[in-house]
Motif scaffolding. Sequence first.
Motif, PDB file in Angstrom:
ATOM      1  N   LEU A  63       0.837  -1.203   0.000  1.00  0.00           N
ATOM      2  CA  LEU A  63       0.000   0.000   0.000  1.00  0.00           C
ATOM      3  C   LEU A  63       0.873   1.255   0.000  1.00  0.00           C
ATOM      4  CD1 LEU A  63      -2.929   0.986   0.053  1.00  0.00           C
ATOM      5  CD2 LEU A  63      -2.768   1.046   2.540  1.00  0.00           C
ATOM      6  N   LEU A  80      -4.823  -1.625  -6.702  1.00  0.00           N
ATOM      7  CA  LEU A  80      -5.340  -1.445  -5.346  1.00  0.00           C
ATOM      8  C   LEU A  80      -6.413  -2.491  -5.031  1.00  0.00           C
ATOM      9  CD1 LEU A  80      -5.233   0.210  -2.761  1.00  0.00           C
ATOM     10  CD2 LEU A  80      -6.943   1.735  -3.755  1.00  0.00           C
ATOM     11  N   LEU A 144      -6.953   5.380  -1.076  1.00  0.00           N
ATOM     12  CA  LEU A 144      -5.865   4.981  -0.186  1.00  0.00           C
ATOM     13  C   LEU A 144      -6.282   5.068   1.281  1.00  0.00           C
ATOM     14  CD1 LEU A 144      -2.844   6.650  -1.973  1.00  0.00           C
ATOM     15  CD2 LEU A 144      -3.128   4.211  -1.541  1.00  0.00           C
TER      16      LEU A 144
END
Length: 156
Positions: A63, A80, A144
């Motif tokens: 990440l 992602l 995120l």
Amino acid sequence: MMPDDPLSQLRDIHLPQTGGFWPPAPGWWILAFALLIAIAVLAWLVRRHYRRNRWLRLARAELASLERTASKESQWFTQLNTLLKRSARERYPEEHPEALSGEQWAACLLRHLPDDQVSHQFIVKALVNSPWQQEPTAEPDQALAFARTWLEAQKC
């Protein structure tokens, strides 16, 4: 003093010598054995926790890598989503999250959040649909933030 006095031939009272530290008393053996077992159990629990959360450390590292390369491209959102699916597969293997897509995948992500799911619903749907869109609707920083929140909620 008289030489044939029998009392003059007696020696003074001697105290017995104190015992050494070895061998220890049985209570010390029991205490040492219990302490060794406690240390072994503690080491086993720490190792088990460390191994259980290995996937989480790897996911956080990936990440962070995705965060450095954040862009509003569908390929980035695919990466992602792949990271989140791998993490979900590690944490919830019985649900087979790697086979889910669309609304089912979004529902899976929302289901495993401990806090208010409604506030994350919009970003999750945008995140799930962004890999299939020419111009993704999700913002990378929001995606995120959600991914970070979701991963932190998955600790064992």
